[in-house]
Design a protein around this motif. Structure first.
Motif, PDB file in Angstrom:
ATOM      1  N   TYR A 189       1.021  -1.143  -0.044  1.00 20.36           N
ATOM      2  CA  TYR A 189       0.148  -0.098   0.140  1.00 20.36           C
ATOM      3  C   TYR A 189       0.871   1.227   0.042  1.00 20.36           C
ATOM      4  O   TYR A 189       1.914   1.211   0.779  1.00 20.36           O
ATOM      5  CB  TYR A 189      -0.952  -0.236   1.159  1.00 20.36           C
ATOM      6  CG  TYR A 189      -1.858   0.995   1.208  1.00 20.36           C
ATOM      7  CD1 TYR A 189      -3.140   0.947   0.498  1.00 20.36           C
ATOM      8  CD2 TYR A 189      -1.944   2.320   1.992  1.00 20.36           C
ATOM      9  CE1 TYR A 189      -4.234   1.857   0.520  1.00 20.36           C
ATOM     10  CE2 TYR A 189      -2.768   3.387   1.977  1.00 20.36           C
ATOM     11  CZ  TYR A 189      -3.966   3.072   1.147  1.00 20.36           C
ATOM     12  OH  TYR A 189      -5.080   4.130   1.157  1.00 20.36           O
ATOM     13  N   SER A 210       2.471   4.199   1.115  1.00 18.46           N
ATOM     14  CA  SER A 210       2.265   4.957   2.351  1.00 18.46           C
ATOM     15  C   SER A 210       3.782   4.975   3.013  1.00 18.46           C
ATOM     16  O   SER A 210       4.643   4.148   2.429  1.00 18.46           O
ATOM     17  CB  SER A 210       1.578   4.249   3.375  1.00 18.46           C
ATOM     18  OG  SER A 210       1.829   4.778   4.718  1.00 18.46           O
ATOM     19  N   SER A 211       4.048   5.920   3.267  1.00 17.73           N
ATOM     20  CA  SER A 211       5.689   6.300   4.233  1.00 17.73           C
ATOM     21  C   SER A 211       5.945   5.290   4.975  1.00 17.73           C
ATOM     22  O   SER A 211       7.343   4.923   4.938  1.00 17.73           O
ATOM     23  CB  SER A 211       5.634   7.495   4.728  1.00 17.73           C
ATOM     24  OG  SER A 211       4.725   7.591   5.697  1.00 17.73           O
ATOM     25  N   ARG A 212       5.030   4.409   5.632  1.00 16.54           N
ATOM     26  CA  ARG A 212       5.483   3.343   6.516  1.00 16.54           C
ATOM     27  C   ARG A 212       5.305   1.950   6.031  1.00 16.54           C
ATOM     28  O   ARG A 212       5.615   0.979   6.682  1.00 16.54           O
ATOM     29  CB  ARG A 212       4.588   3.742   7.789  1.00 16.54           C
ATOM     30  CG  ARG A 212       4.761   4.875   8.451  1.00 16.54           C
ATOM     31  CD  ARG A 212       3.893   5.021   9.555  1.00 16.54           C
ATOM     32  NE  ARG A 212       4.349   4.178  10.935  1.00 16.54           N
ATOM     33  CZ  ARG A 212       3.350   4.300  11.694  1.00 16.54           C
ATOM     34  NH1 ARG A 212       2.498   5.324  12.223  1.00 16.54           N
ATOM     35  NH2 ARG A 212       3.694   3.492  12.915  1.00 16.54           N
ATOM     36  N   LYS A 235      -5.212   2.052  -3.339  1.00 20.65           N
ATOM     37  CA  LYS A 235      -5.262   3.316  -2.628  1.00 20.65           C
ATOM     38  C   LYS A 235      -6.244   4.186  -3.357  1.00 20.65           C
ATOM     39  O   LYS A 235      -6.767   4.916  -2.973  1.00 20.65           O
ATOM     40  CB  LYS A 235      -3.875   4.030  -2.561  1.00 20.65           C
ATOM     41  CG  LYS A 235      -3.936   5.272  -1.821  1.00 20.65           C
ATOM     42  CD  LYS A 235      -2.327   5.829  -1.685  1.00 20.65           C
ATOM     43  CE  LYS A 235      -2.235   6.923  -0.749  1.00 20.65           C
ATOM     44  NZ  LYS A 235      -0.749   7.511  -0.344  1.00 20.65           N
ATOM     45  N   TYR A 276      -2.939   3.549  11.912  1.00 18.87           N
ATOM     46  CA  TYR A 276      -2.781   4.972  11.649  1.00 18.87           C
ATOM     47  C   TYR A 276      -3.863   5.404  10.473  1.00 18.87           C
ATOM     48  O   TYR A 276      -4.388   4.563   9.870  1.00 18.87           O
ATOM     49  CB  TYR A 276      -1.588   5.617  11.455  1.00 18.87           C
ATOM     50  CG  TYR A 276      -0.937   4.847  10.216  1.00 18.87           C
ATOM     51  CD1 TYR A 276      -0.846   5.659   9.057  1.00 18.87           C
ATOM     52  CD2 TYR A 276      -0.082   3.838  10.330  1.00 18.87           C
ATOM     53  CE1 TYR A 276      -0.158   5.270   7.984  1.00 18.87           C
ATOM     54  CE2 TYR A 276       0.332   3.230   9.347  1.00 18.87           C
ATOM     55  CZ  TYR A 276       0.449   3.871   8.134  1.00 18.87           C
ATOM     56  OH  TYR A 276       1.122   3.343   7.103  1.00 18.87           O
ATOM     57  N   GLU A 277      -4.065   6.838  10.456  1.00 16.63           N
ATOM     58  CA  GLU A 277      -4.942   7.311   9.441  1.00 16.63           C
ATOM     59  C   GLU A 277      -4.236   8.064   8.262  1.00 16.63           C
ATOM     60  O   GLU A 277      -3.398   8.830   8.611  1.00 16.63           O
ATOM     61  CB  GLU A 277      -6.176   7.864  10.025  1.00 16.63           C
ATOM     62  CG  GLU A 277      -7.155   8.430   8.934  1.00 16.63           C
ATOM     63  CD  GLU A 277      -8.360   9.218   9.728  1.00 16.63           C
ATOM     64  OE1 GLU A 277      -8.804  10.189   8.921  1.00 16.63           O
ATOM     65  OE2 GLU A 277      -8.573   8.772  10.789  1.00 16.63           O
ATOM     66  N   GLU A 278      -4.533   8.094   7.263  1.00 13.50           N
ATOM     67  CA  GLU A 278      -4.151   8.617   6.111  1.00 13.50           C
ATOM     68  C   GLU A 278      -5.120   8.922   4.939  1.00 13.50           C
ATOM     69  O   GLU A 278      -5.801   8.061   4.656  1.00 13.50           O
ATOM     70  CB  GLU A 278      -2.800   7.998   5.266  1.00 13.50           C
ATOM     71  CG  GLU A 278      -1.388   8.170   5.957  1.00 13.50           C
ATOM     72  CD  GLU A 278      -0.283   7.599   5.208  1.00 13.50           C
ATOM     73  OE1 GLU A 278       0.707   7.497   5.560  1.00 13.50           O
ATOM     74  OE2 GLU A 278      -0.617   7.023   3.940  1.00 13.50           O
ATOM     75  N   ASP A 279      -5.442  10.025   4.462  1.00 13.34           N
ATOM     76  CA  ASP A 279      -6.429  10.379   3.395  1.00 13.34           C
ATOM     77  C   ASP A 279      -7.792   9.955   3.877  1.00 13.34           C
ATOM     78  O   ASP A 279      -8.456   9.496   3.084  1.00 13.34           O
ATOM     79  CB  ASP A 279      -5.937   9.945   2.148  1.00 13.34           C
ATOM     80  CG  ASP A 279      -4.628  10.259   1.552  1.00 13.34           C
ATOM     81  OD1 ASP A 279      -4.487  11.322   1.594  1.00 13.34           O
ATOM     82  OD2 ASP A 279      -3.610   9.512   1.416  1.00 13.34           O
ATOM     83  N   ILE A 313      -5.324   2.494   8.424  1.00 15.69           N
ATOM     84  CA  ILE A 313      -4.427   1.630   7.839  1.00 15.69           C
ATOM     85  C   ILE A 313      -3.811   0.889   8.842  1.00 15.69           C
ATOM     86  O   ILE A 313      -3.269   1.437  10.308  1.00 15.69           O
ATOM     87  CB  ILE A 313      -3.120   2.418   7.133  1.00 15.69           C
ATOM     88  CG1 ILE A 313      -3.688   3.324   6.153  1.00 15.69           C
ATOM     89  CG2 ILE A 313      -2.158   1.114   6.921  1.00 15.69           C
ATOM     90  CD1 ILE A 313      -2.537   4.053   5.384  1.00 15.69           C
TER      91      ILE A 313
END
Length: 382
Positions: free
Chosen positions: A10, A12-14, A26, A52-55, A59
């Motif tokens: 996915y 994501s930076s992580r 995504k 955590y949450e993104e957009d 996630i």
């Protein structure tokens, strides 16, 4: 609805790895959130456990776990337990997983399971004329048997997968991948590097990279200033066992052509769009895809694309109108089509404009998200 996705990648930076499958998930996840749906993504085989949450998307990173025996089974059962707790706690209505590796084999989930045909190992082995490991086929078939319904990014991918696993084609819904088109605007289609031919994808045999080397050898004979830019991770070669496919194709290029090749390796996804905008022509001579995200990304950015003419690509491009389709083994014709574009700037602009129109018509994620919602609803209610 609360929609969940199980995936190994996915953007994501992580998250350590993200390719075409990840991008398609995504794009869809964000579009679903924007339409008022709740979306959770469960990313397995990670280096950490985290939430955590993104957009607007929740996630879950799920760390890889190993066991003394039968890790392939016990890790799947661990994921099953994790997901079933989430289904109950978060009131998840439906779960989607990929066909690749059959991750949901041996899982009994307490919500309807949809398998999307991103491309199973069996599918790619068939297109590649390779023998598949029996274990991989068994896992993928067991996973598919657990699913209530199926989604294919192209009708070709759906039909071929149905033949491989003996599925009822009426249970397969074709819904194309899509793009957030506002993120793929090209306000300067006249500005690009003259003669730059761009390839994006893993440097691997099934992507037609050996054929591309031969094609570029022909192009350079009449267009000595042409440049071939390659972006993508190097991979080992399944035929020879060599660690680097790029080292092998270096030997295919003529001396003159090799001087005009620029292999950049893996480039951050955030920077890929700039390379596409800078390209004169984009080329994807692949033997095995389910759809090919970079093709529609290039088309959205108004680039003329010369693609393979195999199955799935015929659902993306109208040959001669919004791109060109040539079989990768037809070296002379493929090279001729690229040269025709390099030599005709007006044609490039016309094809690029039509390519954008095609993407807006068929690959707008906002429209395609609505199709997904409608299909998910029908599965839940059936």
């Amino acid at each position: 609805m609360h929609i969940a996705y199980l995936t190994s990648e996915y953007p994501s930076s992580r998250v350590s790895h993200a390719a075409g499958i990840a991008t398609s998930i995504k794009n869809l996840a964000i579009a679903l959130v924007e339409k008022g749906q709740k979306v959770s993504v469960y990313v397995y085989h990670q280096t950490e456990d985290a939430i955590y949450e993104e957009d607007g998307v929740i996630i879950h990173l799920i760390a890889k776990r190993t066991y003394k025996l039968f890790t392939w089974y016990k890790y799947r059962k661990f994921l099953q337990s994790y997901l079933n707790k989430e289904i109950k706690k978060q009131k998840i209505d439906i779960i989607e997983a990929p066909d690749w590796t059959g991750i949901t084999a041996f899982m009994n989930l307490n919500a309807p399971l949809v398998i999307r045909f991103h491309g199973s190992d069996a599918y790619f082995c068939k297109l590649d004329n390779r023998k598949q490991k029996s274990k991989n086929f068994i896992f993928e078939k067991l996973a598919i048997k657990k699913a209530k319904a199926f989604i294919a990014p192209t009708t070709f991918a759906g039909n071929e997968t149905a033949k491989i696993f003996g599925l009822d084609e009426t249970k397969i819904k074709t819904i194309h991948y899509g793009l957030q088109l506002e993120n793929f605007e090209n306000d300067s289609p006249l500005v690009y590097k003259d003669g730059m031919i761009l390839y994006i994808g893993t440097i691997i045999r099934k992507k037609g990279v050996f054929e591309l080397a031969h094609i570029f050898n022909e192009i350079i004979k009449t267009n000595p200033n042409a440049e071939l830019v390659l972006i993508g991770s190097d991979a080992s070669d399944i035929k020879t066992g060599k660690a680097s496919t790029y080292k092998l194709i270096e030997n295919v290029f003529s001396e003159q052509a090799l001087k005009q090749v620029n292999y950049l390796g893996k480039v951050p996804y955030s920077k890929v769009k700039n390379y596409i905008k800078n390209a004169h022509v984009c080329t994807f001579p692949s033997f095995a895809e389910t759809l090919g995200m970079v093709t529609i990304e290039s088309m959205a950015l108004q680039k003329p694309v010369v693609n393979t003419n195999i199955g799935w690509a015929q659902e993306l491009i109208n040959n001669g109108k919004d791109g060109f389709l040539v079989h990768p083994t037809d070296i002379a014709l493929y090279a001729k089509q690229v040269v025709n574009l390099l030599d005709n700037h007006d044609l490039c602009l016309t094809i690029g404009k039509e390519a954008r129109n095609q993407v807006e018509l068929k690959f707008d994620i906002t429209k395609n998200a609505s199709q997904n919602i409608e299909y998910y609803t029908s599965i839940i209610n059936s």
